[in-house]
Design an enzyme around this catalytic site. Structure first.
Site, mmCIF file in Angstrom:
data_model
loop_
_atom_site.group_PDB
_atom_site.id
_atom_site.type_symbol
_atom_site.label_atom_id
_atom_site.label_comp_id
_atom_site.label_asym_id
_atom_site.label_seq_id
_atom_site.Cartn_x
_atom_site.Cartn_y
_atom_site.Cartn_z
ATOM 1 N N ASP A 1 -78.045 21.465 17.078
ATOM 2 C CA ASP A 1 -77.232 21.751 15.896
ATOM 3 C C ASP A 1 -76.999 23.254 15.738
ATOM 4 O O ASP A 1 -77.942 24.061 15.844
ATOM 5 C CB ASP A 1 -77.969 21.218 14.660
ATOM 6 C CG ASP A 1 -77.036 20.862 13.525
ATOM 7 O OD1 ASP A 1 -75.820 21.013 13.668
ATOM 8 O OD2 ASP A 1 -77.544 20.404 12.480
ATOM 9 N N ASP A 2 -75.742 23.631 15.494
ATOM 10 C CA ASP A 2 -75.381 25.018 15.146
ATOM 11 C C ASP A 2 -75.698 26.018 16.254
ATOM 12 O O ASP A 2 -75.856 27.217 15.975
ATOM 13 C CB ASP A 2 -76.086 25.451 13.855
ATOM 14 C CG ASP A 2 -75.470 24.835 12.605
ATOM 15 O OD1 ASP A 2 -74.703 23.873 12.736
ATOM 16 O OD2 ASP A 2 -75.780 25.314 11.494
ATOM 17 N N CYS B 1 -70.637 19.889 11.307
ATOM 18 C CA CYS B 1 -71.446 18.872 11.994
ATOM 19 C C CYS B 1 -70.812 17.486 12.055
ATOM 20 O O CYS B 1 -70.578 16.942 13.138
ATOM 21 C CB CYS B 1 -72.807 18.763 11.316
ATOM 22 S SG CYS B 1 -73.685 20.324 11.139
ATOM 23 N N HIS C 1 -74.289 12.806 12.255
ATOM 24 C CA HIS C 1 -74.704 13.444 11.015
ATOM 25 C C HIS C 1 -75.365 12.356 10.169
ATOM 26 O O HIS C 1 -74.747 11.319 9.886
ATOM 27 C CB HIS C 1 -73.513 14.040 10.266
ATOM 28 C CG HIS C 1 -73.939 14.893 9.114
ATOM 29 N ND1 HIS C 1 -74.240 16.227 9.247
ATOM 30 C CD2 HIS C 1 -74.151 14.596 7.818
ATOM 31 C CE1 HIS C 1 -74.607 16.718 8.087
ATOM 32 N NE2 HIS C 1 -74.567 15.740 7.193
ATOM 33 N N HIS D 1 -71.141 22.767 17.474
ATOM 34 C CA HIS D 1 -70.155 23.815 17.187
ATOM 35 C C HIS D 1 -70.881 25.138 17.287
ATOM 36 O O HIS D 1 -72.104 25.185 17.464
ATOM 37 C CB HIS D 1 -69.519 23.656 15.798
ATOM 38 C CG HIS D 1 -70.511 23.362 14.722
ATOM 39 N ND1 HIS D 1 -71.410 24.293 14.266
ATOM 40 C CD2 HIS D 1 -70.778 22.214 14.047
ATOM 41 C CE1 HIS D 1 -72.181 23.739 13.342
ATOM 42 N NE2 HIS D 1 -71.832 22.475 13.192
#
Length: 533
Positions: free
Chosen positions: A32-33, A71, A126, A330
């Site tokens: 994530d991220d 997300c 998510h 992302h």
């Protein structure tokens, strides 16, 4: 009964024990991220030895892009193989679950339907209503349910980061997820010895470096003190940027320590000029350095968890039979352009890390600069493991359960430098994450959902973005209602995290290029596919 119990005692009716062409397993790792600020992407200040080691025997996609810079819609697009406008999923919202619109088959569901045992844990979809609670009714084999989410009581919103002195990895969320993956791999091996020869699709989703940037202190110790951490060279908003492109980084301001900085400056979230250029609307340099160091530390924490999982895969004897995918949902902004978090269409947000290990094919390491999209993973994985690849979705039809809107990148494994996609497409809605009022337009009604959509594409030499009025119900842009146009030069060698600094769209000498790229953008992804697709 949990998977670890059920899989050991249950005798399965489906077996591939007599099949000499047993299909390969898939280890599907989501982070994530995570932006491509890793050793393998040329960033030697980042300690990511495990990802870098795997990359040395993988295809490294240097120009991979997500479809939405947040997300839920990014993951929905990747996991269904459908574009955001097809799924009607553009933001994190309880009423934006793709099955309300398309009922599209997901990657884990498709593998399950093709004889795989499909197990997930952590953040793959998510979580919660935006994914139908991890899509448990469709995507996962019963042996893997209930779906595993550890709850981390320390991951709260009182502070944007924390270094936990003396903590073991599994005292925090991602360490628990890694431990779960180790146990599942051991159980899968045990069951193979008992005659269950189904290949597996194992999805492991790590949370960090998502906010808050929490990790055991030994990962912080890998980095210099905060006062030695460098700040971005491009700390100002892009010259000539339209206001609609801006995010007020409300996610970051949701943490008490950051919120308190701006508590007396509401204009930083409401007024375009002040939010974009006001000195009082910047995170102080000392705090920015702390945040950057904490983000890097979380990368190293997650890297260590990935290393544990890959080593367990090898220890259980699966390495030669398993395709490994590592992807970030992302990118992230760490003060570049005076922006934080995601929620934009800038290169730093839509450019993602993406690695693919295929035993016997990528073992010596490969790289490609071809433009690829996360939506391409679905058709590519099915082709790689030898199950039927879903067809290209027919235009204008949403009732096809299993089809894709991406292109298999398997040919790039044979010829990495071949001519490929003309463009990679992403998008982001407004007012979500942006200013409540764009000068020259009426204030947004926050209940109007996505009333403006920014479509962006990366082509060989440029990033081109245009913002249009948008009908949420029909998922259709109004090409004549233009809220802003952006053109950024990428003809130089890629300089990660120092791009998109000057908007060239309004310069007279760029008029022809803008017109040509506008036509390409509006023609859409179908017109930009590789020729053989």
């Amino acid at each position: 009964m949990s998977f670890l119990a059920v899989c050991i005692v249950l005798t399965f009716q489906v077996s591939y024990a007599d099949n000499p062409l047993r299909q390969k397993n898939v280890l599907f790792i989501a982070v994530d991220d995570l932006r491509p600020e890793l050793g393998v992407y040329g960033h030697s200040h980042i300690h990511s030895p495990n990802i870098d080691e795997l990359a040395s025997k993988s295809m490294v996609f240097e120009r991979a892009y997500c479809q939405v810079g947040v997300c839920s819609p990014s993951r929905a697009s990747l996991l269904t193989g459908r574009r955001p406008d097809t799924n009607h999923v553009w933001k994190i919202a309880n009423d934006e679950y793709w099955r309300m619109y398309t009922n599209a088959t997901t990657i884990p569901q498709y593998f399950k339907d093709n004889g795989y045992i499909s197990i997930g844990m952590g953040k793959i979809f998510h979580p919660g209503p935006p994914s139908g609670n991890d899509d448990v009714a469709y995507s996962w084999s019963p042996e893997g349910l209930p779906y595993y989410h550890p709850y981390d009581i320390l991951d709260q919103k009182n502070a944007s980061w924390h270094s936990y002195e003396g903590f073991n990895d599994n005292q925090l969320e991602d360490g628990k997820i890694a431990d779960r993956a180790l146990s599942v791999l051991e159980a899968l091996k045990n069951n193979q010895t008992k005659g269950d020869n189904r290949p597996f699709f194992l999805a492991v989703g790590f949370h960090k470096p998502h906010l808050p940037f929490n990790a055991p202190s030994r990962y912080f110790d890998l980095y210099p003190p905060a006062d030695q951490i460098t700040l971005p060279e491009n700390s100002d908003a892009p010259e000539g940027m339209p206001d609609i492109a801006w995010t007020t980084w409300g996610e970051m301001k949701g943490y008490a320590d950051i919120h308190n900085i701006f508590a007396n400056h509401t204009e930083c979230s409401t007024d375009a000029d002040e939010s974009i250029s006001g000195k009082q609307c910047r995170i102080p340099d000392s705090i920015a350095r702390e945040l950057r160091r904490a983000y890097y530390s979380c990368i190293s924490y997650t890297d260590a968890q990935i290393g544990k999982v890959v080593k367990q895969l090898e220890a259980q004897g699966f390495a030669d039979d398993t395709v490994i995918v590592i992807w970030g949902d992302h990118g992230w902004q760490l003060g570049e352009h005076n922006e934080w978090c995601k929620h934009t269409n800038f290169e730093d947000v839509v450019h993602v890390p993406f690695l693919l290990h295929v035993p016997g094919i990528t073992d010596k390491g490969m790289r490609t600069k071809a433009l690829v999209e996360l939506i391409d993973i679905f058709p590519s994985l099915t082709e790689l493991v030898g199950i039927e690849t879903p067809p290209l979705c027919p235009e204008g039809k949403q009732n096809v359960l299993a089809c894709v809107e991406g292109s298999s990148f398997v040919p790039l494994l044979h010829t990495p430098d071949q001519e490929w996609k003309k463009a990679a497409f992403s998008q982001y809605p407004r007012p979500t994450g942006g200013l409540p009022h764009i000068p020259g337009h009426p204030p947004f009604n926050r209940s109007e959902y996505e009333s403006v959509m920014g479509y962006t594409m990366r082509v060989e030499n440029y990033r081109f973005t245009e913002w249009y009025g948008f009908d949420h119900n029909t998922a259709q842009p109004n090409w004549n209602d233009i809220w802003g146009t952006e053109l950024y030069n990428h003809t130089h060698n890629v300089i990660f995290f120092n791009d998109d600094n000057v908007n060239l769209a309004l310069k007279t000498e760029m008029k022809t290029i803008v017109e040509d790229l506008q036509k390409t953008l509006q023609a859409g992804w179908r017109a930009a596919m590789p020729k053989k697709n």
